[in-house]
Design an enzyme around this catalytic site. Structure first.
Site, PDB file in Angstrom:
ATOM      1  N   GLU B 134       4.823  -2.550  -8.522  1.00 39.16           N
ATOM      2  CA  GLU B 134       4.004  -1.632  -9.322  1.00 39.16           C
ATOM      3  C   GLU B 134       4.741  -0.380  -9.752  1.00 39.16           C
ATOM      4  OE1 GLU B 134       2.766  -3.246  -6.866  1.00 39.16           O
ATOM      5  OE2 GLU B 134       0.957  -4.197  -7.635  1.00 39.16           O
ATOM      6  N   HIS B 203      -9.088  -3.156  -1.038  1.00 38.88           N
ATOM      7  CA  HIS B 203      -9.432  -3.608  -2.384  1.00 38.88           C
ATOM      8  C   HIS B 203     -10.673  -2.895  -2.903  1.00 38.88           C
ATOM      9  CE1 HIS B 203      -6.689  -6.928  -1.548  1.00 38.88           C
ATOM     10  NE2 HIS B 203      -6.659  -7.148  -2.837  1.00 38.88           N
TER      11      HIS B 203
END
Lengths: 437, 398
Positions: B134, B203
Site C-alpha cells: 500500500e 476490517h
C-alpha cells in the site's frame, strides 16, 4: 579473473544464455568480506556473480547478472593495450568538471552561511559524493526526472536548477525554487523535473516509481513518443527500508524506465552500514527482484558515467530498471548538526585521497583534454556564480504573510465554505494570511 | 430495527428506499435536490446540470421536487457500487489520463466490484493490479499524479491505508505546499471502510478521524448511489487530493439516478430532511440509522432536520450554520470513535462559529472507543443505534 563475457554482460545482461554464465560463474565468483568495503585496495578486484537461481520457466529474470564497471575497464584496457581510448571528450570533461566544482563550492558555501545564521534547520551536505550526481544526471535530458532525498542540493544543481534559486530556498526567501516553503530537504523544480527532496528516507522511491510509471503509461496508453527515464537517488540506510524493496519489485514487474541509484556512503547518521545490514552488498538485491545489480566506484565520475550510460539506455529501450550501487563517501558529517565523531579518521583520510574532483582533474590534465588554466577559469567562474547566488538570496525578500495559506490546495476551494456562504478562499483575510481555516 | 439492519446487509438483496418514501412525505432519497444556494461565482465551481436553488429553510411538509421527474429522461436504477463504477467509467472515458491502481481492481474487478469490467475495457495498465504494498503504490500514484496522470487509488479496505499513511500525509497532502505550488497531486484515494457485519476489528476501522488533520487533503463520504456517483466524478476532476470514504454496508443500496451527467460539489453538505426542532448532522451509514430514528421521532411529534454533511473536511459551515440558526439544537451522529473523531471537530467548529444560536449544548453520538468486536451483539453496541438517536433527540428537545 576478468571474463571475456564481462563486457557483454554489462551491455546485455538479460541475453546471456544460462550455459555460458554457468560456465563462467565459478571462475568469476569472488566473494568479498565486509571488511573490503572500507575502502581497501582489494576492492579494485571486483566481483562478478551470476544468478542462475530462477527457473527456466521464468522468462523475465533468468539471466540477470551483477557486474562491476571495473571489470569492464580492465577488460577494455586489456583489449586495447596499444592506445587506451579516452572515456570523454574535452567538452564533456569540462562540463563534468564544472558541475562537480559547482556542487563542492556550493555546499561549502552552505556550511559557511549556516554558521553565519543565514540558513537553519537540518542541512545535509554532499561533499565527496559529487561523482554520483554529476556522473548520472549529466546524461539526462531535461524531460527526465530526478528524485532525491534530503541530501538534494547538488542533485538539483546538476539537473539545472539555478544556484540562485537553490540558495534562496535555503535562505527561506520567496525567490527560492519552492518559494521558501520547502527548505533544504525539499528541493523541487517542475521546469527541470526535480521531483523532490524528501525528508523521510525511502519516501521518494515510490514517487520516482510513479514518475517512471507515467513514462510507460504515456508510451503504451496515450501512445505518445516518450522515452523519459527517472533516476531515484537514495542511500545505504534506505536499502533496509520496506519501500525500497516494494518498489524494486514493482519496477521490475512492470519494466518501468527507472534507475535506482544507491549512494552507499557507508553511514546513515552514526549507524554504519555494516552494523545495520545483514548482507551489505546492496547490488545483490537487484537480481533478487529480477533486475541487474551493478556495483561501481562512486568516487570516480568516469566509471559512474559509464555505468549510468548503460543503465539509462536500458531504461530508455524499455528493458526495465537497474540497481546501481555507488560506493562513495561523504566528507562532512551527516548534517551540519552532526559532530561526526564516530567515523574513523583513517577511513576519512583514505577517502579524502579519492576525492572525485581531484581524480577528474588529474584525468583531464594527464590526457591533455584541457589545460590547468582552463580548469582554473572554471573554478573562478563557479566562485562567482555561488557568490552571486548568495548575494541574490540575501537581497531577496522573505515571504509575506499572505503566502501562508497559498499552495496548501491546488484548488483553494478545498478550504471549504464559511458560515456566510462564501468559499473561505474568497475571504479577503485569506490573501492576507490571517484567515481562520 | 432488525428489518432495517437486515436490509443494509452487503450480501443480501438491495435495500429499497422507495418503501421508506411513502411513510415520510418529506423524506425522499429518490428525489434528492442538489442543494445549491446562490454563491458568488467568481470562481467557477463544478456545477451539476440542474439549476441553482436556494437552501430549503421552510417547514416540514414541503415535498422536495423529484429531480428524476424534473429531468426529461426517466433516469435509471442502480446499486451504489454500480453508481461508483458508472462515475469512474465516465471519467475514464472523458480523460485518458485517469487510471486506477489497487489490489485486485483489474482482473478481479475490485473486492466490492466497483471496478468490474474496467480492466477488460481499458487494459491492464489503466486499471492496474498492484502487489500488496500500500505505501509504495500510493506513493507511486503520487509520483504519477505529479507527472501528469490522474490516478485513483483503491484501498481494498480503508483500514489497509494505514500502511500508506506516510505517503498520504507526507506526499499526497504536503507536496503541493512544499514544492511551492509547482506540483499538483490530483489523486483520489477511495475504498470501503466503516463497521461492517462482524468483519473483526481491523476490517472495521473508520479512518476519517485519523486523516482529518492532514493539511492539504479533502475528505468526502458518500451515502447514496446519487451522491456516490457525483462525488466520485467531482473527486476525480478536482486538482486536490481527495479521500473518498465509502461504506462496506452501503454498496447494495438501490436508487434511481438521472441519466444526464452530473457532478456534485465536494465541499457542500446535503439536506436530507428539512425540519424545525433539531439539527441532526450525520454522514455515511449513520444517515440511515438517523432516518430510521426520524420515522420514530416524527410519530412522536418531533420534526428533525437531517443533514448529511458529506464533506468531512472541510465542513460546509453555511448549510450547517443555517440549520443551527433555525433549530438551535444540534445532534451529531457518526460512526467514528468518540475521541478525536469527525464529530469532535464538528462540535468545536459549531461552538466556535454558532455559539450564540445554540439553546443547548451540542450532543455528539459516536461509536465507542473500542476496537470493533467480532461478536454480533457487541458489534451492535459499538455503533450508534436508532433507539439511542431517538433518546438523544428527546433529551435535547426537552
Amino acid at each position: 579473473m576478468a571474463c571475456s563475457a564481462a563486457a557483454k554482460i554489462l551491455h546485455n545482461p538479460l541475453l546471456i544464455s544460462s550455459s555460458r554464465s554457468a560456465e563462467k560463474s565459478d571462475s568469476c565468483c569472488k566473494i568479498l568480506g565486509p571488511s573490503s568495503f572500507l575502502g581497501s585496495t582489494s576492492l579494485s578486484k571486483k566481483l562478478v556473480s551470476v544468478n542462475k537461481g530462477v527457473s527456466r520457466a521464468s522468462r523475465r529474470s533468468a539471466n540477470v547478472v551483477a557486474v562491476s564497471s571495473d571489470v569492464v575497464k580492465e577488460k577494455k584496457l586489456k583489449s586495447n593495450s596499444a592506445a587506451p581510448s579516452l572515456l570523454i571528450t574535452k567538452e564533456e570533461g569540462l562540463v563534468l568538471y564544472e558541475d562537480m566544482i559547482l556542487g563542492r563550492v556550493f555546499e561549502d558555501m552552505c556550511a559557511q552561511m549556516y554558521y553565519r545564521g543565514k540558513m537553519f534547520g537540518f542541512v545535509h551536505l554532499y561533499n565527496g559524493q559529487e561523482a554520483v550526481s554529476t556522473g548520472f544526471i549529466k546524461l539526462l535530458k531535461k524531460e527526465d526526472c530526478v528524485v532525491s532525498t534530503y541530501r538534494d542540493h547538488v542533485h538539483a544543481l546538476s539537473k539545472g536548477v539555478p544556484a540562485r534559486e537553490v540558495m534562496s530556498e535555503l535562505f527561506g526567501k520567496t525567490t527560492g525554487c519552492c518559494r521558501g516553503q520547502g527548505g533544504s530537504m525539499h528541493m523541487f523544480s517542475k521546469e527541470h523535473n526535480v521531483l523532490g527532496g524528501f525528508a523521510f528516507i525511502g519516501e521518494g522511491i515510490p514517487v520516482a516509481t510513479g514518475a517512471a510509471f507515467t513514462s510507460k503509461y504515456k508510451r503504451e496508453v496515450l501512445k505518445e513518443d516518450c522515452d523519459e527515464v527517472t533516476l531515484a537517488f537514495f542511500g545505504d540506510g534506505t536499502c533496509n527500508n520496506g519501500q525500497f524493496f516494494e518498489c524494486l519489485n514493482m519496477a521490475a514487474l512492470w519494466k518501468l524506465p527507472i534507475v535506482f541509484v544507491v549512494e552507499n556512503n557507508l553511514w546513515a547518521i552514526g549507524m554504519s552500514h555494516l552494523r545495520a545490514t545483514s548482507d551489505p552488498q546492496i547490488w545483490k538485491k537487484g537480481p533478487a527482484f529480477g533486475m541487474p545489480g551493478v556495483h561501481v566506484d562512486g568516487m570516480d565520475v568516469l566509471k559512474v558515467r559509464e555505468v549510468a550510460n548503460e543503465a539509462i539506455a536500458r531504461a530508455r529501450r524499455g528493458e526495465g530498471p537497474t540497481l546501481v550501487e555507488c560506493e562513495t563517501y561523504r566528507f562532512r558529517g551527516h548534517s551540519l548538526a552532526d559532530p561526526d565523531e564516530l567515523r574513523d579518521p583513517a577511513e576519512k583520510a583514505h577517502y579524502a585521497t579519492r576525492d572525485p574532483i581531484t581524480a577528474l582533474k588529474k584525468y583531464i590534465l594527464e590526457n591533455n583534454l584541457a589545460s590547468e588554466a582552463e580548469l582554473k577559469a572554471i573554478e573562478k567562474k563557479i566562485d562567482e556564480v555561488v557568490e552571486d547566488a548568495v548575494e541574490f538570496a540575501d537581497e531577496s525578500p522573505v515571504p509575506a504573510r499572505s503566502q501562508l495559506l497559498e499552495n496548501v490546495f491546488a484548488d483553494p476551494r478545498g478550504f471549504g465554505i464559511g458560515p456566510d456562504g462564501k468559499y473561505r478562499c474568497e475571504d479577503p483575510k485569506f490573501t492576507e494570511g490571517t484567515a481562520q481555516v | 430495527m432488525a428489518a432495517m439492519l437486515q436490509s443494509v446487509r452487503v450480501a443480501s438483496a438491495s435495500f429499497h428506499l422507495p418503501d421508506q418514501c411513502s411513510k415520510l412525505p418529506a423524506f425522499s432519497v429518490c428525489s434528492l435536490p442538489v442543494i445549491r444556494s446562490e454563491r458568488s461565482s467568481s470562481l467557477d465551481p463544478i456545477h451539476g446540470t440542474r439549476s441553482t436553488r436556494k437552501v430549503i429553510t421552510k417547514a416540514v411538509a414541503a415535498q422536495a421536487e423529484n429531480p428524476a421527474a424534473a429531468a426529461s429522461k426517466p433516469g435509471h436504477e442502480l446499486l451504489l457500487f454500480e453508481a461508483l463504477r458508472e462515475g469512474l467509467e465516465e471519467e475514464m472515458d472523458r480523460d485518458p489520463r485517469v487510471c486506477v491502481m489497487g489490489e485486485d481492481v483489474g482482473h478481479y474487478g475490485g473486492s466490492y466490484k466497483v471496478t468490474k469490467g474496467l480492466a477488460e475495457k481499458y487494459g491492464d495498465l489503466r486499471v492496474l493490479d498492484t502487489p500488496i504494498a500500500e505505501n509504495s503504490f500510493t506513493g507511486m500514484a503520487v509520483g504519477a499524479a505529479m507527472t501528469g496522470l490522474r490516478p485513483i487509488v483503491e484501498g481494498m479496505n480503508m483500514g489497509f491505508l494505514l500502511l500508506a499513511f506516510n505517503q498520504i500525509s507526507d506526499n499526497c497532502g504536503m507536496l503541493h505546499y512544499t514544492s511551492g505550488g509547482q506540483f499538483t497531486i490530483p489523486t483520489v484515494i477511495r475504498g470501503p471502510g466503516g463497521v461492517g457485519r462482524q468483519l473483526g476489528a481491523e476490517h472495521s476501522q473508520r479512518l476519517e478521524s485519523y486523516f482529518q488533520s492532514i493539511p492539504g487533503i479533502q475528505m468526502v463520504a458518500c451515502s447514496t448511489p446519487y451522491n456516490a456517483k457525483g462525488l466520485m466524478k467531482a473527486a476525480i476532476r478536482s486538482e486536490n487530493p481527495v479521500v473518498l470514504f465509502e461504506h462496506v454496508l452501503l454498496y447494495n443500496l438501490k436508487e434511481r439516478i438521472p441519466d444526464e451527467e452530473y457532478v456534485l460539489s465536494l465541499e457542500e453538505a446535503e439536506m436530507v430532511r428539512p425540519g424545525e426542532h433539531v439539527t441532526i448532522l450525520t454522514y455515511s451509514r449513520m444517515r440511515y440509522h438517523v432516518m430510521q430514528a426520524a420515522k420514530t421521532l416524527v410519530n412522536k411529534g418531533y420534526d428533525p432536520e437531517v443533514i448529511d454533511i458529506r464533506s468531512l473536511k472541510p465542513f460546509d459551515l453555511y448549510t450547517i450554520g443555517n440549520s443551527v440558526k433555525k433549530t438551535h439544537r444540534v445532534l451529531i451522529v457518526e460512526e467514528c470513535m468518540r475521541t478525536g473523531g469527525i464529530g469532535a471537530s464538528l462540535t468545536a467548529a459549531i461552538n466556535e462559529n454558532f455559539h450564540d444560536y445554540l439553546d443547548a449544548p451540542i450532543v455528539c453520538l459516536s461509536s465507542q472507543d473500542v476496537p470493533t468486536p467480532y461478536a454480533g451483539t457487541l458489534e451492535e453496541w459499538t455503533v450508534v443505534q436508532p433507539a439511542q438517536i431517538v433518546a438523544a433527540v428527546e433529551q435535547l428537545c426537552r
